[in-house]
Design an enzyme around this catalytic site. Sequence first.
Site, PDB file in Angstrom:
ATOM      1  CG  ASP A 140      -1.772   1.266   1.298  1.00  0.00           C
ATOM      2  OD1 ASP A 140      -2.706   1.056   0.232  1.00  0.00           O
ATOM      3  OD2 ASP A 140      -1.856   2.054   2.270  1.00  0.00           O
ATOM      4  CD  GLU A 177      -2.216   2.278  -3.509  1.00  0.00           C
ATOM      5  OE1 GLU A 177      -3.385   2.480  -3.476  1.00  0.00           O
ATOM      6  OE2 GLU A 177      -1.646   2.068  -2.463  1.00  0.00           O
TER       7      GLU A 177
END
Length: 529
Positions: free
Chosen positions: A211, A278
């Site tokens: 993330d 990401e």
Amino acid sequence: MTRTTPHPWWYDAVVYQVYLRSFADSDGDGVGDLPGITAHLPQLRDLGVDALWITPFYASPQKDHGYDVADYRDVDPLFGQLSDVDTLLTTAHDLDLRVIVDLVPNHTSDQHEWFRAALAATPGSPERARYLFRDGRGPGGDEPPNNWMSIFGGPAWTRVTEADGEPGQWFLHLFDSTQPDLDWRNPEVGDMFEDVLRFWLDRGVDGFRVDVAHGLYKEASLRDQVRPSKAEAKAAESMVERTVRDEPMWEQPEVHEVYRRWRRVLESYDGERMAVAEAWTQTAESMAEFIRPDELHQAFNFGFLGTPWSAEEFAEVIEHSIEAVSAAAAAPTWVLSNHDVERHPTRYGGGESGLARARAATLVMLALPGSAYLYQGEELGLEQVDVPPEARQDPSWFRTGQPGRDGCRVPLPWSGDAPPYGFGGSTQPWIPQPDDWADLTVAAQSADPASTLAFYRSALAARRRFLVGADEATSVEADDGLLVVRRAGVTIVLNASTAPAPLPDGEVLVSSGPLAGGQLPPDTAAWVR
């Protein structure tokens, strides 16, 4: 797990994203959980995917639905317990499915033991040095340390009250104020996350989705961000090429040393363990920096997701993406939806037209070299839901008043003709489902050979049969609204114009909609061999 190509499993895998809270509820509390995923793993195998990526299940106060982690080595009771992770991994591997778990290294929850210790400590203490605490500017330090803004709206700084009751330092949070950013210049942070990686690798996970992978390090000075004037911003919007912005909080060069360290950890384990970034980078070239041979294995290609319905623009982003990752000796990834963006049938206009375009774009995506990431519910043709204000739960809604991401996170419909459509329990789940989803359930679509679910199953079977392990050489062209991609003896055509176009000669392997008379209708794609 056997393979017919020399590439590792993830190189051309189809990965299915499970948004944990909204996939399947095993205990009737209205929230999806780990046993709910395990119960439906056979359906994912039958869909034809190779792996699943699960959003965070760690101990968390759930202010940002799991992306605010209080303990990286434990499971939140809302979702189950550690033994449920073990059962899920064993079941998935028995079904030939790999499992990728989410890792959140940019920030913790404000309930993490480190941040609680930081609040109890004094300015300049080792406890505060794990985060980005700074004195404020202006008289009395009443102004934030810089002008950075939170992704969720408002300033990216919150001031704390010190032990003496007086206003004190500020801490940085690029997301919600309950998600303080870690200071990755502190070696304790890197050591902690290596331990976290090993904890889950030891339990058998196959990979990590990282993330905010482009975050972690901030420019050391924490200087103000230089923002364009309104006139400059408007001019930039009209340009074909995206202008590179000043972003001292993202894409700092030091972040790549983190991923070199992680790559060494991953390679110390058997079984082709991997990590996918990401990374919302500004260019395809900077995205490719995250997947150099000694760093992460993949990075999400958000350029494809953000491309409007246009054959010419699809061609441009496909060519540019393949070129960028080739320089990094890696494979591209392709994605059209996820838990943070509007679902692509709605982005493409909604209704019958939006769904037809979504199916066509998906068929192109599944033909491209590299791997594809699917978001739960897209195989059912789900659109973005207009969630009523009283039911919205996205933290960005509370900070900005904008609808936020709840509309793409509505729990899946499995069966039945009324909410909760077999999701679990007997009442509406944590985000209410629409009353008109009866025809969209897994059960209803499984019985319909013309359904979107049947289309996805056919397309994934054709991909596995004709394109997985095939020659990666790809040609791309677009003219007058028609996109043509050629790869491994298969011609992929997408008609983004308003008039039918002739199909190439050959055998039609799969199409996104009905074909007739050797013509490809508008908003339709087909594979021809």
